[in-house]
Design an enzyme around this catalytic site. Structure first.
Site, mmCIF file in Angstrom:
data_model
loop_
_atom_site.group_PDB
_atom_site.id
_atom_site.type_symbol
_atom_site.label_atom_id
_atom_site.label_comp_id
_atom_site.label_asym_id
_atom_site.label_seq_id
_atom_site.Cartn_x
_atom_site.Cartn_y
_atom_site.Cartn_z
ATOM 1 N N ARG A 118 37.947 52.829 65.124
ATOM 2 C CA ARG A 118 38.657 52.090 64.088
ATOM 3 C C ARG A 118 39.879 52.911 63.723
ATOM 4 N NH1 ARG A 118 35.710 53.157 58.995
ATOM 5 N NH2 ARG A 118 37.523 54.351 58.436
ATOM 6 N N HIS A 158 38.875 51.808 56.770
ATOM 7 C CA HIS A 158 37.844 50.762 56.843
ATOM 8 C C HIS A 158 38.397 49.394 56.437
ATOM 9 C CE1 HIS A 158 34.051 48.698 56.322
ATOM 10 N NE2 HIS A 158 34.329 48.478 55.062
ATOM 11 N N TYR A 209 38.072 61.395 54.486
ATOM 12 C CA TYR A 209 36.888 61.771 55.262
ATOM 13 C C TYR A 209 37.134 62.061 56.737
ATOM 14 C CZ TYR A 209 36.995 56.668 55.947
ATOM 15 O OH TYR A 209 37.386 55.379 56.205
HETATM 16 C C1 TPP Z 1 24.247 45.243 52.704
HETATM 17 C C2 TPP Z 1 25.589 45.840 52.552
HETATM 18 N N1 TPP Z 1 25.721 47.084 52.047
HETATM 19 C C3 TPP Z 1 26.941 47.630 51.878
HETATM 20 C C4 TPP Z 1 28.058 46.948 52.219
HETATM 21 C C5 TPP Z 1 29.423 47.566 51.997
HETATM 22 N N2 TPP Z 1 30.042 47.853 53.291
HETATM 23 C C6 TPP Z 1 30.902 46.987 53.845
HETATM 24 S S1 TPP Z 1 31.364 47.451 55.365
HETATM 25 C C7 TPP Z 1 30.449 48.861 55.310
HETATM 26 C C8 TPP Z 1 30.433 49.781 56.507
HETATM 27 C C9 TPP Z 1 30.070 49.060 57.770
HETATM 28 O O1 TPP Z 1 30.111 49.886 58.878
HETATM 29 P P1 TPP Z 1 29.810 49.360 60.333
HETATM 30 O O2 TPP Z 1 28.562 48.541 60.346
HETATM 31 O O3 TPP Z 1 29.845 50.530 61.245
HETATM 32 O O4 TPP Z 1 31.002 48.362 60.655
HETATM 33 P P2 TPP Z 1 32.573 48.642 60.652
HETATM 34 O O5 TPP Z 1 33.078 48.245 59.283
HETATM 35 O O6 TPP Z 1 32.803 50.080 60.947
HETATM 36 O O7 TPP Z 1 33.162 47.744 61.662
HETATM 37 C C10 TPP Z 1 29.789 48.947 54.079
HETATM 38 C C11 TPP Z 1 28.939 50.071 53.670
HETATM 39 C C12 TPP Z 1 27.892 45.650 52.743
HETATM 40 N N3 TPP Z 1 28.949 44.903 53.107
HETATM 41 N N4 TPP Z 1 26.669 45.125 52.905
#
Ligand code: TPP
Lengths: 383, 372
Positions: A277, A281, A290
């Protein structure tokens, strides 16, 4: 005897970061099946690679434009997919037209390949809709913001496909697979693991497509899993493949293979596309807190577009005129997206009642009536 | 009656990078070192200070959540705490709410005091089963053989222009579950002491943090004396009193609010005062248990009550308040208790959320109706 973990294998790669296309193993840590995967995309020649490049370039431009629109206050939020274009465009082209995709919230490249208009995607991020498109138009389901929630949906959908007799008939135009997208962070959710288990138990035709982009907001992949993610597949009872997620060709090949297996009725596959990425985020996040510039730079050197361009130029598959044309098209797309977002009108306030229930619901009806009256009588200056 | 209705302007989380400047050590940190006093803090920083001071005071207190370490949480509430207390006490967890709560239960059984941060209201549901089936019920099953002093912090409510699942008000689910204490501070000062108290008492506490008030500033006294003088965790407060004289002149109405709507009620009170109507604003602070005494006393004086919250009116906190007041103050009431709140629909897209959220205007309309 000491207990040892299996040695990790190199991810499947068919196009090196410098643009060299491979069709057979070249080194010791080479993925053993490279010849088979290369054969699966033997039909992807210069013309098809130009098309993949064009898709990736347009998706990137769309992403840059959306980021700018968020900065200008036109969007509430934006989750960038820059850096992940090969994983998404490759996956999109690896699927058959009748396959279904259950995305998360960053699958703009897959949405593009599936024909979802970028402006439809932007409605969610503008805050004018919780959806934005009809999933049946492109067999591309709604974005999902709750992490991992779509994997059980994909699994159930695949079980439905199976019941409908659309698996293992041998008819390539009919047999259907379901792709479930998720991130490395999502791999920690209970529902994700439950879905993997279900799909394997029921031999549901699911391609679990994990884009491991290194981070879940501020948590690195190592904070989600002590084992390489694709290795988890074994424990659930399905094959797991790791692929270079910045290599559009390799992703397309691996997804074709996984899709073929699922459509044949042999059950699910877990594909882990290792990518990065490049941006924070979301536009609300500050990646500087980070991660290091060096890490970002090392991935910039593996840019998914650059390697296709290098390959096409080195093999006379494309010239300046082609890249200029793509740039021109990107500019047009950027302008169209900008204009489209600015012209978006807000939904009617009472639209919030429209689909809360499909059938008549007296409480909702009375609340709607109340708001209608309220809006009609509210003093002008208060609005 | 009218109040100016404006589109929500609260900063989105990206602007939380340094709501009070780049200070890595919260002002409340001084409370721990003994040299305590009053500082002006945002509600978010008051919570930071409370966490800091509680961790300094009790080494069994530890924080767990997604992105709470180096990032300091998406709202920066835990900013600087990992640098101070280390990775073992400010734990960046895997992305798994069910196990954040489940592991907290295990840690509590082992004598720790976990504080779990849920990133946004809409993401508490994966942990729902652990909260309502385990955390809430296990103390009763233990029958005195153990306690579960787990604190769950949930930023909740709308008004920040966020996308889906980032603006919900799930407080009634928790308040409806026996075994949990549910609180929702509305001011920085309350946020400080209520959190400190949550971290010294023996029961599970769900802290509903009004996220659109995170950036509201106020004086916070972090001294031991102030902490000792604070009321009990269950106490409501009269945020804006109306004098007996004004009550006897007539035209006084009790407005019951909590969390994000306390500000709405106070804004409405200013507008109402200009038109000769006095609103006595009661801030519940604790949703379970409910400090009905304070509400009843106010209801008996004014004879008119309006309850306001963001959650849907149907089966919300307002229903409980209205029923209690009606049961105990029926003969003092001049009008039925009215409720103002959200609709019975999924929280709408940000572009129309202002029409969902109860604002001062809608509250004043209900005030007009109880006065009619
Ligand atoms: C159940 C839940 N907990 C927390 C969040 C907040 N949140 C949104 S995206 C994210 C990180 C997701 O990481 P990943 O699955 O690796 O996907 P990426 O965004 O890196 O594509 C978090 C903690 C959420 N959307 N849903």
């Amino acid at each position: 005897m000491p207990l040892v973990a299996p040695a990790p294998q190199a991810p499947v790669q068919l196009l090196s970061p410098t643009g060299v296309r491979r069709s057979r193993p070249t080194g010791e840590r080479e993925y053993p099946d490279v010849e088979e995967y290369a054969a699966l995309v033997a039909d992807v020649g210069a013309e098809q690679l130009r098309a993949r490049y064009r898709d990736m370039a347009l998706v990137r431009r769309f992403d840059v434009e959306a980021t700018a629109l968020q900065r200008q206050g036109e969007l509430a939020l934006w989750a960038s997919c820059t850096g992940q274009e090969a994983a998404q465009v490759g996956a999109g082209h690896g699927l058959a037209g009748q396959d279904h995709v259950f995305p998360t919230y960053r699958e703009h490249g897959l949405a593009w390949v599936r024909g979802v208009d970028p402006l439809q995607v932007l409605q969610l991020y503008r805050g004018s809709s919780h959806g934005g498109w009809d999933p049946s138009d492109h067999a591309f389901h709604l974005y999902t913001l709750v992490i991992g929630a779509q994997l059980p949906h994909a699994t159930g959908y695949a079980m439905g496909v199976q019941r409908d007799g659309l698996v293992g008939t041998g008819d390539r135009g009919r047999d259907t697979a379901v792709m479930a997208c998720f991130g490395d962070g999502a791999s920690s959710q209970g529902e994700v693991n439950e879905a993997l288990s279900w799909a394997a138990v029921f031999s549901a035709p699911v391609v679990f497509f994990c884009q491991n982009n290194g981070w879940a907001i501020s948590a690195p992949t190592a904070r989600q899993s002590a084992a390489p993610l694709h290795q988890r597949a074994t424990g659930f009872g399905m094959p797991g493949v790791q692929v270079d997620g910045n290599d559009v060709l390799a992703v397309e090949a691996v997804v074709r293979a996984a899709g073929d297996r699922a459509r044949s009725g042999a059950g699910p596959v877990l594909v882990e596309a290792v990518t990065y990425r490049m941006n924070a985020h979301t536009t609300s996040d500050d990646a500087g807190r980070y991660r290091t510039r060096e890490e970002e730079d090392s991935w910039r050197a593996k840019d998914p577009l650059a390697r296709v361009e290098a390959h096409l130029r080195a093999t006379d598959g494309a010239d300046d005129a082609f890249f200029d044309a793509v740039r021109g098209e990107s500019d047009e797309l950027g302008a169209r997206v900008r204009r489209g977002v600015r012209e978006m009108t807000d939904p009617a306030p009472t639209s919030m009642f429209d689909h809360a229930y499909a059938a008549e619901h007296p409480l909702v009806a009375s609340e709607r009536a109340w708001l209608e009256t309220w809006l009609a009588t509210e003093p002008e200056e208060a609005r | 009656m009218s109040a100016t209705t404006t589109r929500p302007t609260a900063p989105t989380p990206d602007q939380t990078a340094s709501p009070t400047g780049a200070a890595a050590t919260p002002a409340g940190a001084s409370g721990a070192s003994g040299a305590s006093g009053t500082a002006t803090l945002t509600l978010a920083k008051a919570i930071t200070a409370a966490l800091h001071d509680a961790m300094a005071a009790d080494e069994k207190v530890l924080l767990m959540g997604e992105d709470i370490g180096r990032l300091g949480g998406v709202f920066r509430v835990t900013d600087g705490l990992q640098a101070t207390f280390g990775e073992d006490r400010v734990v960046d967890t895997p992305l798994a709410e069910a196990t954040i709560l489940g592991a907290a239960i295990g840690l509590a059984l082992r004598g720790y005091r976990p504080v779990c941060e849920i990133q946004f209201d809409g993401f508490v549901y994966p942990a729902f089963s652990q909260i309502v089936s385990q955390l809430a019920k296990m103390p009763a099953r233990l029958a005195g053989a153990g306690q579960l002093p787990v604190v769950v912090r949930i930023p909740y409510g709308g008004g920040i222009g966020a996308v889906e699942h980032h603006s919900e008000s799930p407080e009634a689910y928790f308040a409806h579950t026996a075994g949990l204490r549910v609180i929702s501070p509305a001011t920085p000062q309350d946020a400080y002491w209520m959190l400190r108290q949550s971290l010294t008492q023996p029961d599970p506490v769900i802290v509903m943090e009004p996220k659109r008030r995170y950036w509201d500033k106020g004086a916070v006294d972090t001294s031991a004396a102030a902490l000792a003088a604070a009321p009990g965790l269950h106490s409501a407060r009269v945020a804006r009193p109306v004098s007996d004289a004004r009550v006897s002149e007539g035209g006084a109405v009790t407005v019951v609010a909590y969390g994000p709507t306390v500000r709405v009620a106070l804004d409405a009170a200013l507008a109402a005062a200009e038109e000769g109507v006095e609103l006595e604003v009661v801030d519940l602070r604790s949703l379970s248990p409910l400090d009905v005494g304070v509400v009843e006393a106010s209801a008996r004086r004014t004879g008119r009550v309006v309850v306001v919250h963001e959650a849907p009116v149907f089966l919300g906190m307002g229903a409980e308040v209205a029923a209690r007041v009606t049961e105990s103050c029926f003969h003092s009431l001049e009008a039925p208790v009215l409720r103002v709140g959200g609709f019975s629909v999924p929280y709408p897209a940000a572009r129309i959320e202002e029409h969902y959220l109860p604002d001062a205007e809608r509250l004043l309309d209900a005030v007009d109706r109880v006065l009619a």
